[in-house]
Motif scaffolding. Structure first.
Motif, short mmCIF file in Angstrom:
data_model
loop_
_atom_site.label_atom_id
_atom_site.label_comp_id
_atom_site.label_asym_id
_atom_site.label_seq_id
_atom_site.Cartn_x
_atom_site.Cartn_y
_atom_site.Cartn_z
N LYS A 169 -35.02 57.79 -11.76
CA LYS A 169 -35.81 58.71 -12.58
C LYS A 169 -37.30 58.53 -12.29
O LYS A 169 -37.79 57.41 -12.13
N ARG A 170 -38.01 59.64 -12.25
CA ARG A 170 -39.46 59.61 -12.08
C ARG A 170 -40.10 60.13 -13.36
O ARG A 170 -39.76 61.21 -13.85
N ILE A 171 -41.01 59.34 -13.89
CA ILE A 171 -41.59 59.62 -15.19
C ILE A 171 -43.11 59.59 -15.08
O ILE A 171 -43.68 58.65 -14.53
N GLN B 240 -41.70 66.90 -8.95
CA GLN B 240 -41.02 65.67 -8.53
C GLN B 240 -40.63 64.78 -9.71
O GLN B 240 -39.90 63.81 -9.53
N TYR B 241 -41.15 65.10 -10.90
CA TYR B 241 -40.89 64.26 -12.07
C TYR B 241 -39.71 64.79 -12.88
O TYR B 241 -39.48 66.00 -12.97
N PHE C 127 -39.27 51.02 -18.95
CA PHE C 127 -38.69 52.04 -18.08
C PHE C 127 -38.60 51.56 -16.64
O PHE C 127 -37.63 51.82 -15.93
N THR C 128 -39.63 50.84 -16.20
CA THR C 128 -39.62 50.29 -14.85
C THR C 128 -38.49 49.29 -14.69
O THR C 128 -37.78 49.27 -13.67
N ALA C 129 -38.31 48.44 -15.70
CA ALA C 129 -37.23 47.46 -15.68
C ALA C 129 -35.87 48.15 -15.64
O ALA C 129 -34.89 47.60 -15.10
N GLY C 130 -35.80 49.37 -16.20
CA GLY C 130 -34.56 50.12 -16.19
C GLY C 130 -34.32 50.89 -14.91
O GLY C 130 -33.32 51.63 -14.80
N GLY C 131 -35.23 50.78 -13.95
CA GLY C 131 -35.04 51.41 -12.65
C GLY C 131 -35.87 52.65 -12.41
O GLY C 131 -35.80 53.24 -11.33
N ALA C 132 -36.65 53.09 -13.40
CA ALA C 132 -37.45 54.30 -13.24
C ALA C 132 -38.73 54.02 -12.47
O ALA C 132 -39.23 52.90 -12.43
N LYS C 133 -39.26 55.07 -11.84
CA LYS C 133 -40.59 55.02 -11.22
C LYS C 133 -41.54 55.69 -12.19
O LYS C 133 -41.43 56.89 -12.46
#
Length: 361
Positions: A164-166, A48-49, A182-188
């Motif tokens: 994106k999932r990281i 899932q990542y 990364f969270t601020a950029g929309g990633a989980k």
């Protein structure tokens, strides 16, 4: 350096070739996390990542061991020890047979066959990259400069990471800069513990030894390769300055917990350097350390370390370590450029060369 691996060896050997005397002192112990549950759960859904981020070699090793390709894997049972992989599913994904190598996983594995698909791998630092490559991982991204800021700025797609999932396997302490950006950029971003950093259990003996070396003027330079190394070094120095009994906990918060008995995995080191005699004579008078204005009356404040460290050059491997040293020790004198073992050596050589030039004028 903070690692007993190739970068530490390069640094130690390089300094010895230049005539320095080296004293390695353990200031951090690496142990398994309090629980493997979060990492195991993340490994079970690796497909899932989009990315797995590694910022240390220890994180790579913890991840690889838990996914089941490592030769030696942590045993999460009551034994509290480390055992060899025997094929038992307790060390791997439920219902799966661990592949012989990560390369085999890359070439043969699918969700159906092994229950896991490897995402893209991102690393910070040469030692982290080396550990990943030695494990057979394919590194898809590394920054030009081994600092968190460069890692984020150059990350593929940043700052547009929507969807994106990281996964970020890491230690139990340290900055959350990467996850926050990364969270601020929309990633989980899922941050999970792959190992734990602790104060050494023999802190009393280490503190006494370190103070003896300082009192004998046996240390000219202390080299730090992580902010946590600076924090723990400060704790070790303060131990003797305070009235704490060894039976009391000197750890403040989860970040400074001692390892449980039997759970010691590896040891990190701080390098104490006795400079070549022709260099060290003018050391004290030729640099201007930066210090914080903290009370020297409080043995647990950074300002209290002024006296023990005033004649010692504090050298940092990079900006994050410098900030940690400034906060924990009250001073930092030199920062390596580039931020690696070669940079530390070059910075020291330049520093002492300038000292000799000034003394000859």
């Amino acid at each position: 350096m903070t690692r007993a691996e190739h970068q530490a060896a390069d640094l130690v050997n390089g300094l010895k070739e230049l005539g320095a005397e080296i004293i390695e002192m353990p200031v951090i112990e690496i142990s398994p996390p309090d629980s493997w549950d979060e990492l195991d759960a993340a490994i079970a859904r690796l497909d899932q990542y989009d990315w797995v981020v590694f910022a240390s070699a220890n994180a790579v090793r913890g991840f690889v061991a838990r996914i089941g390709f490592g030769d030696v894997v942590p045993v999460p049972a009551e034994a509290g020890t480390f055992g060899r992989l025997t094929g038992s599913s307790s060390s791997a994904l439920p219902g799966s047979t661990p592949p012989a190598s990560v390369s085999e996983l890359h070439s043969k594995c699918s969700v159906a066959a092994c229950g896991v698909v490897l995402p893209q791998i991102a690393v910070i630092g040469k030692s982290t990259e080396k550990a990943a490559l030695e494990a057979g991982l394919t590194v898809s991204y590394k920054p030009d400069i081994s600092i968190a800021e460069s890692f984020v700025e150059q990350f593929p797609g940043y700052p547009n990471l929507e969807g994106k999932r990281i996964l970020w396997p890491r230690t139990n302490i340290g900055r959350n800069y990467i996850a926050e950006k990364f969270t601020a950029g929309g990633a989980k971003v899922d941050v999970v513990a792959a190992y734990k950093t602790c104060l050494p259990a023999n802190i009393k003996e280490l503190s006494e030894r370190l103070h003896q070396l300082i009192e004998k003027n046996a240390i000219d330079v202390i080299i730090l390769a992580s902010a946590q190394t600076a924090n723990n070094l400060a704790e070790i120095i303060r131990y003797k300055l305070s009235d704490l009994d060894q039976s009391q906990s000197v750890c403040r918060g989860d970040a400074m917990q001692r390892p449980r008995s039997g759970h010691l995995r590896t040891t990190r080191w701080v390098v104490l350097v006795r400079a070549p005699r022709e260099c060290s004579a003018d050391l004290v008078n030729t640099y201007s350390p930066k210090r914080t204005a903290l009370s020297v009356n409080d043995p647990l404040a950074a300002g209290a370390l002024h006296a023990p460290l005033q004649n010692i050059l504090i050298v940092s491997i990079g900006p994050e370590t410098s900030a940690g040293a400034q906060a924990a020790l009250g001073k930092v004198d030199l920062e390596a450029n580039p931020h690696n073992a070669s940079g530390i050596i070059a910075t020291l050589v330049k520093h002492f060369a300038q000292n000799r030039s000034k003394s000859n004028q």
